[in-house]
Write a protein that holds these residues in place. Structure first.
Motif: not given
Lengths: 50, 856
Positions: B546, B549-550, B556, B558, B572, B578, B745
């Motif tokens: 990973l 992460v947005n 989300f 990622s 993406t 998560i 995160l």
């Protein structure tokens, strides 16, 4: 159906409702809570057991 | 009649309520004490009750319920009194059980929270705790360890010390089993800060000694000692529930030899009857967090099984229309001050605080209440909101962390926006911390209430907002935890993306062969991997990491980087939740010549060797050293699994080579739960267990070809030196890298680099960031069965927003003053959540330009 209304039974019942199910919670005594309701404070946060 | 809720230490009436916060908050008639139900007489209550609530004509009704799944959670039973009698219980009133002591400590208990001797109500100056009463106790057929008594004894001892710092407390124990997350730290605190004495000894006898009780005990060195105490607390274990046999018969599932529910390590919550699951202490003695975890897990498994029934018969709670509160409306504040029994009112002068609120501007209603969190208190609050047209509520009580949601729900029930609520914590911040300065505590409570009211005048209703959820999950880590979580979520019907750093799935469990109960781990793991790989709802990404992460819960986005040799690829993924299952690995301490002498190996290496084919795989002499690098040296914590691993390997050696001499050097053997049976068996088979003290650790030294182990034998009371063929170190577990992910995160880790859960007791698999859950070794070291349960629980919790299809967004969000905004775009480019978008220059527009440029 959840048999027992202590902290385990109550949590299972609540989670099942969150997951979208109708739940029967069966408890022998007059109130839910079980053994945890007898505890003073819980470790380590000192939160009230009730 | 005796009050069962207070363990018979107080009296109550035949018509009663156990405690004010009981749910439901209705009084009931105890049939065992009611004269009418027992003898057909009395019936005085019937006409006296003004609400006509008593109806003796009611009879028990049998109902047929059609359900898709059953979860058994009957809890645990009490150890029989006979098992306690050998310590004078029942004969000497000052010998009490730990649950009785818990009631003595409780402000709502028999002496209002004062610890007093039952015999003559004096305050005890010396208290002894005796561990392992009714468990690890072959005398009452309870060979297992109850797993919770060591920790609750420490908690009770510390609370008793807080009540009376001059009280001397000694805990008599066999092994201190504080293997839970951060429990060892509490044990050290109990010893160093609270001055609680820990004595490794068996108590043989408790006899009256004037007004006191005399304990006879023997230590490892063989000495007999006598010591008087004022009170003796028996740390009683958890027995199987009384109703176990009956339940098993009715629901047709099997029990184990201790009358707890029979399950296996790979499906710990599955009873022998399909569709019937188990959770909590009935599955095996356990603490609150493990019980709560099992409950969530059981709910998730049941949900996957009956997913077609989802929503059937469900009634959604309806709220009244929200009352409009406009800027110009008169501010009408209601102030409620909670007594919390005597928890607050024992120190703070509650009526004085209530009075002070009465003089504050805009306060139109003020009152106290015994327990504001009780069900009837909610009714009172609703009632007062309507009657006095309150549009702001200030609650002076306990911690908003645990109770704010409850009161906000009450506001919603009364038609008020939940933001119109302000809570001040006069329990933690006044009555607890200033317990010895009641006047100051009262003044501070007044200050807090005044401040709360001042803020309340200015609070405005905030609209409730919900956003839709992407019904997919991202699971990071492809070990047992990640695989199990993915399988459960997929079985519930949700698309999962499983990201594994290595090329191969399986993680840490690939290196174990079997459990302490002899179940084949590698076969289970291969089956699990194959089920996950074949599952149509699971996308497996191996060699993947990973990288970004947005977004937030429900939405989300990622970026996952996969690499195959030199080919790197980024994808993406949009997802709603998560699950972190990044796992752990064996620690390699630079101790006891590990890595320097061939004869020194870790337990995991020994396990692999024993599973091999070599003839001499089980050496003739082995010394195992427990806590190598754990509990203080490299790692501060206990890894929970090493004692089991040592016993498992010791038994395997004895099985292959019965003549082998196996010595285990340990600090506390922590074979909690049913693993205690294996520990017992190992001793019967001749494995020698010798404890060492932390200030007298074993030493390992090279002497030519030999490797010597030197240690102090507390029974012989002398130093011993032997040269075994093999030395196995129990080295503990460290988490795989948690630094980068915790930063990515924004979730906290504890000092040992394990992820920190949202609430240790009540939200054990949730993290501080909404929509992110944790399970497995990334949370803390634990054995396989606990990993599986925790993964199932994380999956159940993670599926909740996915099932709902929407999440409520915190109403406190930013707004842009359009007159002030010059459209510079700085905030938009800086916002980590991409919450701000500009009218022009969108990513898509610029991206399209660049793409077009490259087209020719």
């Amino acid at each position: 159906m959840v048999v027992g209304g202590g902290v385990a039974g109550v949590q299972a019942a609540l989670d099942l409702t969150e997951l979208g199910y109708y739940v029967y919670l069966v408890e022998k005594s007059a109130a839910v809570g079980g053994a945890m309701a007898q505890l003073d404070k819980t470790f380590p946060t000192n939160d009230c057991s009730l | 009649m005796v009050d069962q809720y207070n363990e018979g230490l107080a009296v109550t009436r035949p018509i009663h309520i156990d405690y004010p916060q009981a749910v439901p908050a209705s009084y009931f008639i105890d049939p065992s004490a009611c004269l009418h139900l027992k003898h057909g007489t009395c019936k005085i209550c019937e006409p006296v009750c003004r609400s006509h609530a008593i109806d003796f004509s009611q009879q028990p009704v049998e109902r047929d319920l059609h359900v898709g799944a059953v979860i058994m959670a009957p809890g645990f039973g009490k150890v029989p009194d006979e098992a306690l009698a050998k310590y004078g219980y029942g004969k000497h009133p000052d010998v009490v059980t730990s649950i009785e002591f818990e009631r003595l400590l409780n402000p709502s208990g028999p002496f209002k929270g004062e610890v007093r001797c039952i015999s003559d109500k004096r305050h005890p100056h010396k208290i002894a705790f005796i561990q392992c009463v009714g468990s690890r106790d072959i005398g009452c057929d309870n060979g297992y360890c109850s797993s919770v008594c060591c920790m609750y004894a420490i908690k009770e001892a510390m609370v008793a010390k807080e009540h009376d710092p001059d009280c001397e407390i000694t805990i008599f124990y066999m092994d201190m089993r504080t293997q839970g997350k951060d429990f060892d730290a509490a044990r050290i605190r109990a010893e160093e800060q609270f001055g609680i004495k820990f004595v490794r000894a068996r108590v043989a006898d408790v006899m009256p000694w004037g007004k006191q009780l005399k304990l006879t005990y023997s230590t490892l060195a063989g000495g007999h000692h006598f010591e008087p105490f004022d009170m003796v607390v028996l740390s009683i274990g958890l027995d199987a529930p009384k109703s176990a046999g009956e339940l098993a018969k009715i629901a047709d599932f099997e029990l184990n030899k201790y009358d707890f529910c029979k399950t296996g390590s790979f499906a710990p919550l599955q009873t022998t009857r399909p569709g019937v699951f188990v959770a909590g202490a009935f599955q095996g003695p356990k603490d609150i967090p493990e019980s709560v975890t099992q409950s969530s897990a059981a709910a998730g498994i049941a949900s996957a099984m009956i997913k077609l029934q989802r929503g059937a018969g469900v009634v959604h709670k309806a709220y009244p229309d929200e009352q409009a509160v406009a800027e110009e409306d008169e501010v009408r504040i209601g102030v409620f001050v909670c007594r919390c029994g005597i928890n607050i009112s024992g120190t703070v002068d509650v009526p004085a605080v209530v009075d002070s609120a009465g003089h504050m501007e805009n306060v139109v209603f003020f009152s106290d209440s015994l327990y504001s969190c009780s069900q009837d208190a909610q009714e009172v609050i609703k009632d007062k909101i309507k009657k006095h047209r309150l549009n702001r509520i200030v609650m002076a009580a306990c911690s908003p962390r645990t109770h704010e949601p409850l009161f906000q729900e009450t506001l919603k029930d009364a038609g008020l926006n939940r933001s119109l609520f302000e809570m001040v914590n006069i329990r933690d911040q006044c009555s607890w911390v200033h317990a010895n300065e009641p006047e100051e505590a009262t003044n501070k409570s007044r200050d807090l209430v005044r401040m709360g009211v001042a803020k309340a005048r200015l609070i405005r209703p905030l609209p409730e907002q919900t956003v839709p959820v992407t019904p997919q999950a991202l699971i990071i880590g492809g070990g047992v935890a990640g695989l199990t979580a993915a399988e459960n979520l997929a079985n519930q019907g949700f698309q999962c993306h499983l990201v594994e750093k290595q090329e191969k799935l399986g993680g840490h469990a690939l290196r174990t062969q079997e459990t302490i109960l002899g179940e084949n781990t590698s076969a289970m793991l291969q089956e699990l991997i194959s089920r996950v790989e074949k599952h149509e709802k699971i996308e497996v990404l191996t060699g993947a990491e990973l990288v970004a992460v947005n977004g937030f819960v429900g939405n989300f986005s990622s970026v996952v980087k996969t690499s195959r040799g030199k080919n790197e690829n980024e994808v993406t993924i949009d997802h709603g939740v998560i699950i972190i299952a990044t796992g752990g690995r064996e620690h390699r301490p630079d101790l006891y010549l590990l890595g320097q002498a061939k004869k020194v190996v870790t337990q995991q290496e020994l396990e692999s060797q024993l599973a091999g084919k070599a003839k001499d795989r089980a050496p003739d002499s082995v010394v195992m050293i427990q806590c190598a690098g754990s509990r203080g040296e490299d790692l501060k914590y206990c890894s929970k699994i090493c004692c089991n691993a040592a016993v498992k390997n010791a038994l395997k050696i004895k099985e292959i080579n019965p003549a082998s001499q196996v010595i285990v050097l340990y600090r506390d053997m922590r074979t909690y739960g049913y693993a205690e049976d294996a520990y017992q068996l190992a001793r019967e088979k001749g494995v020698v267990f010798i404890p060492y003290e932390v200030d007298r650790k074993p030493r390992v030294e090279k002497k030519g070809n030999r490797v010597n182990v030197n240690f102090f034998d507390p029974i012989l009371q002398e130093d011993v030196s032997i040269a075994p063929e093999l030395i196995a170190l129990s080295v503990g577990i460290v988490p795989e890298d948690t630094d980068s992910l915790s930063k990515l995160l924004k979730i906290p880790v504890n000092e040992n680099k394990f992820y920190l859960e949202a609430h240790v007791k009540l939200r054990p698999v949730e993290l501080a960031v909404a929509g992110v859950y944790v399970c497995g070794l990334a949370h803390s070291p634990k054995p396989l069965d606990e990993i599986i349960v925790q993964a199932q629980a994380a999956a159940a919790k993670a599926s909740m927003p996915l099932v709902k299809g929407y999440v409520a967004v915190e109403p406190i969000v930013s707004v842009i003053d359009k007159e002030m905004c010059i459209g510079c775009g700085i905030c938009s480019s800086r916002c980590p959540s991409f919450a701000i978008s500009m009218g022009g220059f969108t990513r898509e527009q610029i991206g399209a330009q660049i793409k077009a440029f490259g087209e020719i």
